[in-house]
Design a protein around this motif. Structure first.
Motif, PDB file in Angstrom:
ATOM      1  N   GLU A   1       0.854  -1.190   0.000  1.00 31.94           N
ATOM      2  CA  GLU A   1       0.000   0.000   0.000  1.00 31.94           C
ATOM      3  C   GLU A   1       0.901   1.255   0.000  1.00 31.94           C
ATOM      4  OE1 GLU A   1      -2.673   1.851   3.605  1.00 31.94           O
ATOM      5  OE2 GLU A   1      -2.399  -0.310   3.521  1.00 31.94           O
TER       6      GLU A   1
ATOM      7  N   LYS B   1      -3.289   7.873   8.515  1.00 29.80           N
ATOM      8  CA  LYS B   1      -3.092   7.691   7.066  1.00 29.80           C
ATOM      9  C   LYS B   1      -1.602   7.541   6.722  1.00 29.80           C
ATOM     10  CE  LYS B   1      -5.190  10.983   4.755  1.00 29.80           C
ATOM     11  NZ  LYS B   1      -6.252  11.908   5.009  1.00 29.80           N
TER      12      LYS B   1
ATOM     13  N   GLN C   1      -0.349   3.995   8.598  1.00 25.63           N
ATOM     14  CA  GLN C   1      -0.979   2.739   8.187  1.00 25.63           C
ATOM     15  C   GLN C   1      -0.161   1.896   7.185  1.00 25.63           C
ATOM     16  OE1 GLN C   1      -3.159   0.743   9.274  1.00 25.63           O
ATOM     17  NE2 GLN C   1      -2.869  -0.593   7.471  1.00 25.63           N
ATOM     18  N   PRO C   2       0.382   2.501   6.103  1.00 24.23           N
ATOM     19  CA  PRO C   2       1.140   1.659   5.160  1.00 24.23           C
ATOM     20  C   PRO C   2       2.337   0.986   5.828  1.00 24.23           C
ATOM     21  CG  PRO C   2       0.663   3.802   4.192  1.00 24.23           C
ATOM     22  CD  PRO C   2       0.281   3.895   5.636  1.00 24.23           C
TER      23      PRO C   2
END
Ligand SMILES: Nc1ncnc2c1ncn2[C@@H]1O[C@H](COP(=O)(O)OP(=O)(O)O)[C@@H](O)[C@H]1O
Ligand SMILES: [Mg+2]
Length: 250
Positions: free
Chosen positions: A207, A233, A236-237
């Protein structure tokens, strides 16, 4: 698990990725990060200033000191083998050594069992230091910047990884490619993501990490992004990769 973060391009977020992943992995266990770049950005990015008498990866790789002698602890709880510009002398010094590709692996071995995870920040080249990183690792993470020419150079890196797998480290896996500095609304990012997926059919594409000035700010503050900014945001990856490293599920 020992993971090398490599791409011969500079500025693609190798160091930032090591800091972010380290910051997340250290919440679940012990984590050592190894600065293998003479620029020492991992070291300074973790808020560490290398003093005159500090043992660094230069002394370790040239067998002047042990990896254990070089260990430091950062404010975020990571263990660090720091580096500074001295490491630039290391590459020519080890050039004539027998088995010079496997030196880092050999010197990390006595301390590797102390850590649940080890992350190696490679320099922006496909030289001896990066090969040492790849030879010492179980897996390699490849950050790729969502920019024009992002894929240029990727073929050379994959070839190098294949050569290492063939001759030096048959167990080396490719953890995946991590698109970084993504601006999802732009044609350029969409283009890069599409080409990565098309070109890398057997390689996992993680991602994308969004582009944000918070990453540079967290580098300046000497803190991992999850410590510096709670912005989900952005974290998260990296959390997804940390989860994969700890659980084996992508
Ligand atoms: N997701 C991101 N968004 C914006 N800037 C980023 C991001 N990730 C890294 N950067 C910044 O890009 C620059 C290069 O990153 P760095 O991790 O040093 O790359 P490398 O180690 O590959 O040379 C640094 O200033 C860093 O703060
Ligand atoms: Mg770097």
């Amino acid at each position: 698990m020992i993971i090398a973060c490599a791409n011969q391009k500079g500025g693609v977020a190798k160091t930032t990725s090591v800091i972010c992943l380290g910051g997340l992995l250290v919440k679940t266990g012990s984590c050592l990060v190894v600065d293998l770049d003479p620029q020492g950005n991992l070291t300074t990015g973790l808020g560490i200033e290398v003093k005159e008498n500090q043992i660094t990866s230069y002394e370790v790789i040239t067998e002047r000191a042990t990896a254990n002698d070089a260990l430091m602890t950062t404010s975020s709880g990571l263990s660090l083998i720091p580096s500074d510009i001295n490491l630039a002398k290391g590459e020519p010094e080890i050039l004539s050594k027998v088995g010079n590709f496997g030196l880092l692996k050999e010197y990390l071995e006595p301390i590797a069992h102390q850590f649940d995870h080890i992350l190696i920040d490679c320099p922006p080249s496909l030289g001896l230091l990066t090969i040492n990183g790849l030879t010492a690792a179980d897996a390699v993470l490849i950050p790729v910047q969502c920019q024009f020419f992002a894929l240029k150079g990727l073929a050379a890196l994959l070839e190098t990884i294949q050569s290492v797998q063939k001759r030096l480290n048959p167990d080396l896996k490719i953890l995946g490619v991590l698109p970084t500095m993504a601006e999802m609304q732009t044609v350029m990012t969409q283009d890069v993501l599409a080409s990565l997926k098309k070109r890398l059919q057997n390689i996992h594409v993680f991602e994308p990490v969004p582009k944000s000035v918070k990453f540079a700010e967290s580098n300046l503050a000497g803190e991992p992004i999850n410590v510096y900014a709670g912005d989900k945001k952005l974290v998260q990856p990296y959390q997804a990769i940390a989860d994969f490293i700890t659980t084996g599920e992508k």
